[in-house]
Design an enzyme around this catalytic site. Structure first.
Site, PDB file in Angstrom:
ATOM      1  N   PRO A  62       0.838  -1.208   0.000  1.00  0.00           N
ATOM      2  CG  PRO A  62       0.115  -0.912   2.216  1.00  0.00           C
ATOM      3  CD  PRO A  62       0.882  -1.861   1.321  1.00  0.00           C
ATOM      4  CG  ASP A  63       1.268   5.753  -1.970  1.00  0.00           C
ATOM      5  OD1 ASP A  63       2.397   5.876  -1.448  1.00  0.00           O
ATOM      6  OD2 ASP A  63       0.727   6.640  -2.654  1.00  0.00           O
TER       7      ASP A  63
END
Ligand code: SPV
Ligand code: MG
Length: 287
Positions: A62-63
């Site tokens: 995930p960012d």
């Protein structure tokens, strides 16, 4: 603060281009690997962007502040193998502290980056367009201290300070005030990020900002073209994730067609020699 940027270094070239009085903004393209970098070079882009979102997605992450400076440095190294275009690295909030920001600066300068983009999201960040989490702002003193730490650790790098004020639903006046603080702390350029799909917010930023060169990431307002961004005063436009999104669509279509027909249509595939050329310095030189 004085810097030691050589006029011939990628950072020096990027600085000169950013401050030159040319009519249209520079254009940077997100390049998640050397293949995308070659596409960017061939298409005539002025610079490459190492995107937190693209590198996270390519790694199955995930960012959300999961990448380290070493992960980003590895990508920079790959891009620098195939081009000498300036590489701008999205370091998110660089870990949220002064010492963590210094480490990002040091590692990425050593890897060959030309510029860092440091944002004022509070650790842990999320992507500006996340539908699951809301971005929060770090306090400005912390961000200014980070800017100074990056400057000291990586004096050759150009520093773009990005504010998430508008992403967090705060006012344009607050966004511009934050950008001013970052300019005073030593940023070479500022980016006021916006998710307003009309593009009006971005244009207002351009019209009201008066200071170091202004950068934009038009992810949410792709209809604003080169000339509209120039007229609003932007000096650099970063197309942050479009090549990964184009690749995702093209890969899905090719895989889907194969599942239907049992054949990979060569008409939609790059030649295998073309792929080999990306990794072959002699073949690249002959291009
Ligand atoms: C990125 O590329 O990681 C960015 C730009 O930060 S965006 O995702 O469009 O906010
Ligand atoms: Mg990012």
């Amino acid at each position: 603060m004085s810097t030691v940027i050589s006029p011939l270094s990628p950072a020096g070239r990027l600085r000169a281009a950013l401050t030159a009085g040319t009519r249209l903004p520079l254009q940077a393209i997100g390049a998640v690997n050397a293949i995308a970098a070659r596409v960017g070079v061939e298409a005539g882009f002025d610079a490459l962007w190492v995107s937190g979102l693209e590198v996270s997605a390519a790694s199955g992450l995930p960012d959300e502040n999961v990448l380290t400076s070493r992960d980003l440095a590895d990508v920079v190294t790959s891009l620098c193998r195939v081009t000498d275009l300036p590489v701008i690295v999205d370091v998110d909030n660089a870990g949220g502290t002064g010492p963590s920001a210094a480490r990002y600066g040091f590692d990425l300068q050593a890897a060959g980056a030309a510029a860092l983009c440091l944002e004022d999201s509070r650790y842990p960040k999320c992507n500006s367009f996340s539908e699951h989490r809301a971005q929060q702002l770090a306090d400005t003193d912390t961000v200014c201290a980070q800017i100074k730490e990056v400057r000291a650790a990586a004096p050759d790098l150009l520093l773009i300070a990005r504010t998430e004020t508008l992403i967090c639903g705060e006012s344009l006046a607050d966004a511009l005030a934050r950008a001013r603080r970052y300019e005073e702390a030593g940023a070479d350029a500022v980016l006021v990020h916006s998710k307003d799909t009309t593009g009006r917010q971005a244009l207002d930023v351009g019209r009201q900002w008066d200071g170091v060169p202004l950068v934009t990431v038009p992810t949410a307002f792709p209809h604003l073209g080169h000339q509209a961004l120039a007229d609003a005063g932007f000096r650099l436009a970063i197309y942050a994730n479009q090549l990964s999104r184009a690749a995702l669509t093209a890969m899905r279509e090719a895989a889907g067609e194969f599942r239907t027909t049992g054949v990979f249509e060569s008409g939609r595939l790059a030649d295998v020699q073309d792929l080999m050329r990306v990794g072959d310095p002699d073949a690249r030189a002959a291009l």
